[in-house]
Design a protein around this motif. Structure first.
Motif, PDB file in Angstrom:
ATOM      1  N   LYS A  99       6.578 -26.456   5.313  1.00 58.37           N
ATOM      2  CA  LYS A  99       7.785 -26.793   6.080  1.00 58.37           C
ATOM      3  C   LYS A  99       7.435 -26.925   7.557  1.00 58.37           C
ATOM      4  CE  LYS A  99      11.141 -23.639   6.691  1.00 58.37           C
ATOM      5  NZ  LYS A  99      12.254 -22.756   6.338  1.00 58.37           N
ATOM      6  N   SER A 100       7.743 -28.083   8.147  1.00 59.26           N
ATOM      7  CA  SER A 100       7.462 -28.252   9.572  1.00 59.26           C
ATOM      8  C   SER A 100       8.730 -28.271  10.410  1.00 59.26           C
ATOM      9  CB  SER A 100       6.649 -29.532   9.820  1.00 59.26           C
ATOM     10  OG  SER A 100       7.361 -30.656   9.351  1.00 59.26           O
ATOM     11  N   PHE A 101       9.906 -28.423   9.763  1.00 56.68           N
ATOM     12  CA  PHE A 101      11.166 -28.360  10.506  1.00 56.68           C
ATOM     13  C   PHE A 101      12.314 -28.111   9.522  1.00 56.68           C
ATOM     14  CE2 PHE A 101      10.784 -32.779   9.188  1.00 56.68           C
ATOM     15  CZ  PHE A 101      12.079 -33.160   8.861  1.00 56.68           C
TER      16      PHE A 101
ATOM     17  N   ASN B 151       5.054 -39.440  10.290  1.00 57.57           N
ATOM     18  CA  ASN B 151       5.525 -38.304   9.480  1.00 57.57           C
ATOM     19  C   ASN B 151       7.040 -38.315   9.445  1.00 57.57           C
ATOM     20  OD1 ASN B 151       2.966 -37.422   9.074  1.00 57.57           O
ATOM     21  ND2 ASN B 151       3.083 -35.650  10.421  1.00 57.57           N
ATOM     22  N   TYR B 152       7.589 -37.687   8.415  1.00 56.87           N
ATOM     23  CA  TYR B 152       9.056 -37.659   8.309  1.00 56.87           C
ATOM     24  C   TYR B 152       9.671 -36.871   9.467  1.00 56.87           C
ATOM     25  CZ  TYR B 152      13.505 -38.347   6.109  1.00 56.87           C
ATOM     26  OH  TYR B 152      14.779 -38.781   5.865  1.00 56.87           O
ATOM     27  N   SER B 153       8.917 -35.876   9.963  1.00 56.27           N
ATOM     28  CA  SER B 153       9.438 -35.043  11.059  1.00 56.27           C
ATOM     29  C   SER B 153       9.772 -35.884  12.289  1.00 56.27           C
ATOM     30  CB  SER B 153       8.416 -33.967  11.448  1.00 56.27           C
ATOM     31  OG  SER B 153       7.296 -34.549  12.086  1.00 56.27           O
ATOM     32  N   GLY B 154       8.975 -36.924  12.556  1.00 54.00           N
ATOM     33  CA  GLY B 154       9.241 -37.803  13.691  1.00 54.00           C
ATOM     34  C   GLY B 154      10.229 -38.892  13.343  1.00 54.00           C
ATOM     35  N   LEU B 155      10.097 -39.434  12.139  1.00 56.95           N
ATOM     36  CA  LEU B 155      10.979 -40.531  11.731  1.00 56.95           C
ATOM     37  C   LEU B 155      12.443 -40.092  11.727  1.00 56.95           C
ATOM     38  CD1 LEU B 155      11.180 -43.445  10.640  1.00 56.95           C
ATOM     39  CD2 LEU B 155      11.112 -42.459   8.341  1.00 56.95           C
TER      40      LEU B 155
END
Length: 939
Positions: free
Chosen positions: A526-528, A41-45
């Protein structure tokens, strides 16, 4: 394979570290890397982007395999990886027969491999906060285990498809179809029975119930935007079951949402819901939701006791004349005020309106910890070389604007913005600027470069602001950026915002936190929140560290360690990262700064006054209004009372005229010397005595139980004795005014105190100190019962506090000057980890943490194993002796004596030596990793 060839370690996400830290460190030192993860996911990347960039600069190549398993991998993340020419990306395309679950991270070094295999994919929660188990194995190149891992990786690589643009486009197209078809099945069935209160809401309701049980009729809840205050009020109303309810707010759109929330939660109670607004006049409804504008025209049509329960939302507006008129008219059984920002009080005290009863306060760090808001990823980026603000006053807005209006800087901002990206498909960004001119410039320059932008400032009318905000929230509109100055610091709620740009030098931790808060509201997609802060070379850059540390108390040492460890104690998935230049610059500034100097305290005060709309903040409670406000105890430490500090700093004639009364100044100093409170009992009794002549032990206990869950009779009696000055030494009795006296078990005001309270001006300031003490105590200690001694883990204490909190019945000032103090079965160990060089001790003390669980301590050098004291220490458990440990790193920082931190009780497990005895203690509570780091790390 030989056992000596392999090293193993379990990696979990905890206070001690996380997988992200391990991956970043490994990328920084490896020669090649190979990842195989089920999804990205982009949140981790985003958290790995800088490490990938550094690897590229070091000539390190990598391979990544991921999959389309369960459609969790985000195409946006794949596109971002493909921007790195040195990383090859492949996709294992899964079908119904074959799932893809691998989570492996392989790092190649000269003669060994590091392999991390476990449960974590590349998402922010998997890397930082989820319960994950990952095993790290370091092994020689030729070990069979490594050969097996590499063989399996090669097999997967050869079985996977290249993630080129064509593949990603097809995958995107497929996902959009899946999304369209499955929309209805993803609707959540919300039924009132299944909506349960979150931690914040539960705590608020418990506190409200306790206050009501003791006859209180008003209370205030302070909680960050987006933490669920409206739901909390609906839960409380549902439990209270009033026949009639009045809910008041100043904006109709808030009102309609509130009514919907109440209707969703309160079902089958036979009540009707209605609106009283410009367009609706449903005055007969049981639960009436009214705008203040309409209610102020109609309120006299209702009986004064019509409503049992009244809710004032956005309660900081309640000091205005229209609210005051309405509030004075109605007489409900209970009134609840709710606000995220109690600061806009127009010279009135919002706390007073609610009888100074703060049922709950949840500020930014707690909201992050309880996951009431979205986490943020903060990147502190050193500004371009041409931006030098080191030689100008940070308050010189015109000069700052001139230096920030640089085309090269605009390009640099866009370059970084595109590198770090954002969560979700559409960017929704707020850019905070230095001045109106700067905001206009940024909007123009972004528009020229094809980024649709608007500028909003205080001069724009409310309708215009609403229209621009609506455009930003509309996915069909091309608007991506709003550049602004000041107006979005507080009170504006745009849930869709997923990016914040800090484009001005930070002048105040308060403003920084307010601006950060604009993007933290939870939102479906939205996650972050991405926060990019462009840190220029200005002499107050260290204020960023103060804002981000979230610590109530800080000193040079704790700030430096927070920066050096990447703010490791920040909760959840929130990530704070500063580049090396910014880190070094800020650390150097902190080293130079003296946080206790008059110059620094004055600057802090002046900045706070500016945020108080330029009005002199005469009251301590003013500092409770803002998250990130200065700690006024430091002002009190300087001049013995806050009002004296104001008089001295401002040459304030009004304050000086009050302080000309010696008795008044003496009373202020006496009360201020107790702050911050370590037990609330004395101030609760003083609060009662402001409006009552005397108090009995029974009434005192009842009053104290409004604030704490439990108290024993002996502690109430000890409180009366303390207020009677029974434990002051002769010098204190001469110099400190006596405010209360105990006669036959009843505590009364002294004539001196009664006379001071007859003066309205004096009374205001005496009340202010007492109110501040009580509210701050509630915030820091909540309503917990800490027993006797009354110690809270990891709280700060001075030596004499131990006397007060253990109901010591001799002179309290005797409790100082030695590393070991005792009271009956309680032994208090006060320990300095770093001895001052100029102290000529006859022995070399060896007090230190062995690890998070064990501490080594040396007794005073006169203690023998055969003495009673020695036996009590070395056989403490058998003899029922409680060993309480208080630790500080340094005795003094910047010339000020540091407090100790209570780390709990310890038990002796090993001892040796004589005069002193060296004792190994096992701590009852393993010390938290961030505190252990602070005690043991040097920066």
């Amino acid at each position: 394979m030989n056992v000596t060839e392999i090293e193993k370690e379990l990696i979990v996400n905890s206070e001690k570290g996380n997988l992200l830290n391990e991956l970043v460190a490994s990328l920084n030192e490896c020669q090649r890397f190979y990842f195989s993860v089920a999804f990205i996911n982009y949140s981790g990347l985003q958290l790995l982007l800088d490490a990938f960039k550094a690897a590229k600069n070091n000539g390190v190549r990598g391979k990544i395999i991921t999959s389309t398993y369960l459609n969790f991998t985000e195409p946006k993340a794949l596109r971002k990886i493909n921007e790195f020419e040195d990383i090859d990306l492949k996709i294992f395309v899964t079908d119904k027969e074959v799932g893809f679950h691998t989570k492996a991270y392989i790092f190649e070094n000269d003669d060994s491999y590091k392999v991390i295999i476990g449960s974590s994919n590349i998402t922010q929660s998997a890397l930082k906060s989820n319960i994950e188990w990952n095993v790290k194995v370091i092994s020689k190149n030729d070990a069979q285990f490594i050969q097996d891992v590499l063989k399996e990786y090669d097999y997967l690589w050869n079985s996977s498809t290249e993630a080129n643009d064509e593949f990603i486009s097809k995958y995107e197209e497929f996902l959009s179809k899946v999304k369209a078809y499955s929309f209805e099945s993803k609707l959540i069935y919300e039924h009132a029975e299944y909506i349960v209160p979150n931690v914040m809401q539960t705590r608020a309701m418990e506190n409200l119930e306790r206050l009501r049980a003791f006859g209180e009729q008003r209370a205030l809840v302070i909680a960050a935007t987006g933490t669920g205050k409206t739901y909390m009020s609906a839960f409380d109303v549902r439990a209270y079951r009033p026949k009639k309810l009045l809910f008041i707010v100043h904006r109709e759109e808030i009102l309609k949402k509130a009514k919907e929330t109440f209707e969703k939660l309160i079902v089958n109670q036979g009540v009707t819901f209605g609106l009283l607004t410009g367009n609706h006049k449903q005055k007969e409804s049981d639960y009436l939701f009214a705008t203040i504008q309409t209610l102020s025209k109609y309120y006299q049509e209702f009986r004064q006791d019509e409503f049992e329960y009244m809710v004032i939302d956005e309660a900081h507006h309640a000091t205005s004349p229209s609210y005051q008129e309405v509030l004075k008219y109605f007489q409900p059984k209970f009134t609840l005020g709710m606000t995220a920002t109690p600061e806009r009080s127009d010279n009135h005290n919002v706390f007073e309106l609610f009888d100074n009863n703060v049922a709950l306060e949840v500020r930014l760090h707690e909201a992050l910890e309880e996951e009431l808001v979205v986490p943020f990823h903060y990147f502190g980026i050193t500004d371009i070389e041409g931006i030098d603000l080191s030689d100008i006053d940070i308050r010189d807005a015109a000069e700052i604007t001139k230096r920030l209006k640089v085309n090269e800087r605009v390009d640099f901002i866009i370059e970084n913005m595109n590198f770090y990206g954002h969560d979700g498909e559409m960017r929704k960004c707020l850019g905070f600027c230095a001045t109106v001119e700067h905001a206009n410039y940024m909007a123009e320059e972004f528009n020229k470069r094809g980024y649709k932008s608007a500028c909003l400032t205080g001069s724009d009318k409310p309708d215009q602001r609403s229209a621009v905000i609506a455009r930003l929230e509309d996915d069909a509109d091309e608007l991506e950026f709003i550049f602004t100055v000041d107006i979005f610091n507080e009170g504006v709620d745009i849930p869709t915002v997923n990016t914040v740009l800090m484009l001005r030098p930070t002048e105040s931790p308060i403003v920084f936190i307010q601006q950060l808060g604009r993007g933290l509201r939870k939102y479906a997609s939205k996650s972050f929140l991405t926060v990019l802060d462009f840190i220029g070379n200005h002499n107050k850059a260290f204020l960023i560290a103060i804002a981000l540390s979230g610590s109530r108390y800080y000193d040079k040492e704790s700030l430096k360690i927070a920066i050096a460890t990447g703010f490791a104690d920040i909760p959840g998935c929130t990530h704070i990262q500063m580049d090396k230049i910014s880190q070094e610059r800020i650390l150097a500034q902190i080293d130079k700064e003296n946080f206790n100097s008059l110059k620094y305290l004055k600057e802090e005060y002046v900045e706070f006054k500016k945020l108080n709309q330029g009005r002199t903040p005469y009251y301590l409670v003013d500092y409770l209004k803002y998250d990130g406000a200065p700690d006024p105890i430091r002002f009190i430490d300087r001049d013995k009372s806050y009002l004296r500090f104001v008089a001295n700093v401002e040459k304030n004639e009004y304050a000086q005229s009050l302080l000309n009364n010696e008795a008044f100044e003496g009373a202020l100093k006496e009360l201020s010397s107790k702050l911050p409170l370590k037990r609330v009992y004395e101030f609760v009794i003083l609060k009662y005595l402001i409006d009552n002549d005397h108090i009995t032990l029974d009434v005192a206990k009842k009053e104290i139980l409004k604030y704490v869950k439990q108290i024993d009779n002996d502690s109430v009696l000890h409180t009366f004795e303390c207020l009677n000055q029974d434990y002051y030494d002769s010098g204190q009795r001469k110099s400190k005014p006596k405010l209360c006296q105990q006669i036959n078990g009843i505590l009364t005001k002294t004539d001196l105190f009664a006379k001071l309270l007859q003066n309205k001006e004096f009374k205001k300031y005496i009340e202010d100190v007492i109110t501040y003490g009580v509210i701050r105590y509630e915030k820091e200690f909540k309503s917990e019962d800490y027993g006797t001694p009354h110690f809270k883990l990891y709280e700060q204490y001075q030596m004499t506090d131990a006397a007060l909190l253990s109901n010591y019945r001799k002179t309290h000032t005797a409790f100082r000057g030695s590393g070991l103090l005792t009271h009956e079965k309680d032994y208090f160990l006060f320990i300095d980890l770093h001895k001052e060089e100029d102290i000529k001790e006859s022995i070399n003390y060896q007090d230190k943490f062995i690890n998070e669980q064990y501490f080594q301590w040396q007794t005073p050098n006169s203690t023998a194993q055969s003495s009673e004291r020695g036996k009590n220490i070395i056989f403490n458990e058998e003899r029922g002796i409680q060993l309480h440990l208080f630790v500080r790193k340094y005795k003094k920082i910047d010339g000020k004596t540091e407090p100790y931190i209570y780390i709990g009780k310890g038990n002796t497990v090993k001892f040796d030596g004589e005069k002193p005895i060296t004792v190994k203690l096992k701590l009852e509570h393993e010390i938290p990793a961030n505190l252990y780091t602070e005690f043991t790390k040097k920066v």
